[in-house]
Design a protein around this motif. Structure first.
Motif, mmCIF file in Angstrom:
data_model
loop_
_atom_site.group_PDB
_atom_site.id
_atom_site.type_symbol
_atom_site.label_atom_id
_atom_site.label_comp_id
_atom_site.label_asym_id
_atom_site.label_seq_id
_atom_site.Cartn_x
_atom_site.Cartn_y
_atom_site.Cartn_z
ATOM 1 N N LEU A 1 17.900 1.291 23.938
ATOM 2 C CA LEU A 1 19.415 1.749 24.951
ATOM 3 C C LEU A 1 19.070 3.453 25.719
ATOM 4 C CD1 LEU A 1 22.503 0.988 23.811
ATOM 5 C CD2 LEU A 1 21.342 -0.663 25.352
ATOM 6 N N PRO A 2 18.886 3.354 27.128
ATOM 7 C CA PRO A 2 18.576 5.258 26.910
ATOM 8 C C PRO A 2 19.232 6.087 26.752
ATOM 9 C CG PRO A 2 19.462 3.486 28.792
ATOM 10 C CD PRO A 2 19.742 2.791 27.514
ATOM 11 N N ASN A 3 20.553 6.109 25.658
ATOM 12 C CA ASN A 3 20.375 7.192 24.808
ATOM 13 C C ASN A 3 19.783 7.043 23.534
ATOM 14 O OD1 ASN A 3 21.499 4.788 23.250
ATOM 15 N ND2 ASN A 3 23.712 5.494 23.602
ATOM 16 N N GLY A 4 19.065 6.207 23.107
ATOM 17 C CA GLY A 4 17.833 6.114 22.150
ATOM 18 C C GLY A 4 18.553 5.034 20.791
ATOM 19 N N LEU A 5 19.879 4.642 21.253
ATOM 20 C CA LEU A 5 19.965 3.459 20.040
ATOM 21 C C LEU A 5 19.253 2.130 20.683
ATOM 22 C CD1 LEU A 5 24.448 3.574 20.644
ATOM 23 C CD2 LEU A 5 22.961 4.509 18.371
ATOM 24 N N GLU A 6 18.961 1.703 18.908
ATOM 25 C CA GLU A 6 18.558 0.639 18.969
ATOM 26 C C GLU A 6 19.862 -0.657 18.816
ATOM 27 O OE1 GLU A 6 16.540 -1.868 15.699
ATOM 28 O OE2 GLU A 6 14.476 -0.030 16.256
ATOM 29 N N LEU A 7 19.372 -1.141 19.705
ATOM 30 C CA LEU A 7 19.950 -2.483 20.040
ATOM 31 C C LEU A 7 19.376 -4.359 19.776
ATOM 32 C CD1 LEU A 7 22.693 -3.335 20.724
ATOM 33 C CD2 LEU A 7 22.053 -4.098 22.960
ATOM 34 N N ARG A 8 19.903 -4.780 18.163
ATOM 35 C CA ARG A 8 19.652 -6.037 18.380
ATOM 36 C C ARG A 8 20.767 -7.138 18.206
ATOM 37 N NH1 ARG A 8 16.752 -7.508 13.163
ATOM 38 N NH2 ARG A 8 18.417 -5.339 12.772
ATOM 39 N N GLN A 9 20.498 -8.338 18.875
ATOM 40 C CA GLN A 9 20.947 -9.245 18.862
ATOM 41 C C GLN A 9 20.483 -10.139 18.008
ATOM 42 O OE1 GLN A 9 21.897 -12.034 22.324
ATOM 43 N NE2 GLN A 9 24.176 -12.342 21.227
ATOM 44 N N VAL A 10 20.932 -10.467 16.856
ATOM 45 C CA VAL A 10 20.370 -11.319 16.066
ATOM 46 C C VAL A 10 20.933 -12.733 15.283
ATOM 47 C CG1 VAL A 10 19.194 -10.054 14.757
ATOM 48 C CG2 VAL A 10 20.739 -10.201 13.976
ATOM 49 N N TYR B 1 25.400 -8.674 16.424
ATOM 50 C CA TYR B 1 24.612 -7.386 17.246
ATOM 51 C C TYR B 1 24.496 -6.054 16.025
ATOM 52 C CZ TYR B 1 25.182 -8.936 22.145
ATOM 53 O OH TYR B 1 25.698 -9.472 23.068
ATOM 54 N N VAL B 2 23.907 -5.856 15.678
ATOM 55 C CA VAL B 2 23.025 -4.691 15.588
ATOM 56 C C VAL B 2 22.469 -3.423 15.678
ATOM 57 C CG1 VAL B 2 21.918 -4.244 12.810
ATOM 58 C CG2 VAL B 2 21.969 -6.909 13.103
ATOM 59 N N VAL B 3 23.027 -2.044 15.463
ATOM 60 C CA VAL B 3 22.975 -1.371 16.402
ATOM 61 C C VAL B 3 22.081 -0.127 15.466
ATOM 62 C CG1 VAL B 3 24.371 0.422 18.171
ATOM 63 C CG2 VAL B 3 24.601 -2.242 18.489
ATOM 64 N N THR B 4 21.756 0.639 16.023
ATOM 65 C CA THR B 4 20.272 1.393 14.852
ATOM 66 C C THR B 4 20.898 2.725 15.245
ATOM 67 O OG1 THR B 4 19.806 -0.322 13.529
ATOM 68 C CG2 THR B 4 19.095 1.903 13.179
ATOM 69 N N GLY B 5 21.431 3.834 14.834
ATOM 70 C CA GLY B 5 21.357 5.236 15.804
ATOM 71 C C GLY B 5 20.898 6.229 14.683
ATOM 72 N N ASP B 6 20.548 7.389 14.871
ATOM 73 C CA ASP B 6 20.283 8.477 14.689
ATOM 74 C C ASP B 6 21.538 9.628 14.520
ATOM 75 O OD1 ASP B 6 19.012 10.705 12.496
ATOM 76 O OD2 ASP B 6 17.455 10.628 13.876
#
Length: 423
Positions: free
Chosen positions: A108-117, A412-417
């Motif tokens: 995403l534009p904010n840097g979050l990694e989005l995956r639908q698994v 949805y698996v959402v990975t941030g920092d």
């Protein structure tokens, strides 16, 4: 405590055990599930004599009850049939595992990694009739897709199903898959089916496999979400621009190749412009195969043996050597007939006109639409899925032949920092 209360308590115990098993099964890797399936296949072959003995009890009871011979054939198991069932389990093991597959993903534009698994549905209840091979087929497909199977076959196969489930559970005890991942719904009464249909919160989804009355009953009475499968009032439409030799072959194959299944044709519609040439040939070819035609007035004018079609015939899923037939004035009339009477399973058009094919496929609202091909191709194996749990005729969550991916949901698996959301 009444017998009814005891049966309900036993059902709840089994359902809770299944729920616990689902938590242990879902994260297992493919290798663990495949090893369990091979263990089941080996156990079925090794336990063939034990399974056949139980099946003989069911078959004897069916004969005492006057069950038709074709239904007894569906019920019957032999060492050869068990070996074929075991081989089908091994084939399921060889299929790709859908669990963990990324359906879509992006940053995403904010840097979050989005995956639908893909993830398992959880506990899948299956209500089915007659054939004990479904007990193993359904269990194998559920296990491969990471789901626990709660199986409720017909009472006519209860002894067979009990031993089949026991054999599979014994095989699983030597694997990483929980033995309770395959469960037989206890009891043979109507109440045991109701317990399964009302187990919302313990069972995630129900899949009924059988005739229209079974499916309608489950859809109407269940509080558990249902995937509606199977009822097939399929049609073959012979267009004005059809190659009539091709049309004849497709019609006969669609109706007679295996008439007792949901993707067999139950209606054929003929454009008026080709009726005089095509209908006599079609009636003769169908009669040669032993098919009884239920026709409208125009169809009956070609052959005195054609039975007068009633309103019920247009809705009928015969599952026998019967077919309804009507002459229509246009492609749009054929579509209107299908929309009114069809079950949303499979329809076929035979035509050499690309515009007619495009219009038919755009207007017909069914799970599968065939262009110049038999309705009998609507099948998970024929579509290259390897296997299927059933053919869905609804629009949510799956439609058409349901392979392993259709036995999954997604998350949805959402990975941030350390991401925080602002106002």
């Amino acid at each position: 405590m009444s017998e009814q209360d005891r049966e309900r308590e036993e059902f709840l115990r089994v359902a809770r055990t299944a729920r616990d098993a689902a938590a242990g099964l879902a994260p297992l890797p493919r290798a663990a599930k495949d090893a369990a399936l091979h263990a089941i296949a080996d156990a079925l072959v090794d336990g063939a004599a034990r399974i056949v003995k139980a099946n003989e009890t069911d078959v004897a009871r069916a004969r005492e009850n006057g069950t038709p011979e074709y239904m007894i054939d569906r019920l019957s198991l032999s060492a050869e049939r068990i070996a074929a069932i075991a081989e089908a389990v091994r084939e399921v093991a060889a299929l790709p595992d859908p669990v963990g597959e990324t359906v879509r993903g992006n940053v995403l534009p904010n840097g979050l990694e989005l995956r639908q698994v893909r993830v398992p549905l959880g506990v899948v209840g299956i209500i089915y009739e007659g054939r004990p091979n479904v007990t193993v087929d359904a269990a194998a497909l559920c296990l491969k897709s990471g789901n626990v199977a709660m199986l409720r076959g017909s009472s006519s196969a209860y002894e067979s199903n009990s031993v089949l489930v026991t054999v599979m559970q014994e095989a699983l005890r030597g694997t990483d898959v929980p033995a309770d991942a395959v469960q037989l719904v206890p009891g043979t009464s109507r109440d045991s089916v109701k317990h399964l249909m009302r187990a919302r919160g313990l069972v995630d989804v129900l899949i009924p496999r059988g005739g229209a009355s079974l499916i309608n009953s489950v859809v109407e009475e269940s509080t558990v979400p249902v995937i509606e499968t199977g009822v097939g009032n399929c049609s073959v439409y012979v267009d004005a621009a059809a190659d009539l030799d091709t049309a004849l072959d497709i019609l006969v194959n669609s109706k007679t190749q295996r008439p007792s299944v949901c993707n067999a044709a139950e209606t054929f519609l003929v454009h008026a412009d080709v009726a005089d040439e095509f209908v006599p040939r079609a009636l003769a070819a169908l009669k040669e195969k032993g098919v009884t035609v239920h026709g409208d007035e125009r169809i009956r004018s070609f052959d005195g043996d054609v039975v007068e079609a009633t309103e019920d015939d247009w809705y009928a899923e015969y599952l026998s050597l019967d077919i309804a037939a009507r002459v229509v004035g246009s492609l749009d009339d054929a579509v209107a007939h299908i929309r009114r009477y069809g079950s949303g399973h499979t329809e076929a058009i035979v035509t050499t006109s690309q515009s007619a094919a495009r219009r038919f496929t755009a207007l017909v609202d069914s799970a599968a639409v065939m262009v110049n091909a038999s309705t009998r191709f609507t099948d998970g194996g024929e579509f290259g899925f390897g296997a299927e749990i059933g053919i869905s005729t609804q629009k949510l969550h799956a439609r058409g032949p349901m392979g392993l991916p259709e036995l999954t949901s997604t998350k949805y698996v959402v990975t941030g920092d350390g991401h925080l959301r602002g106002a």
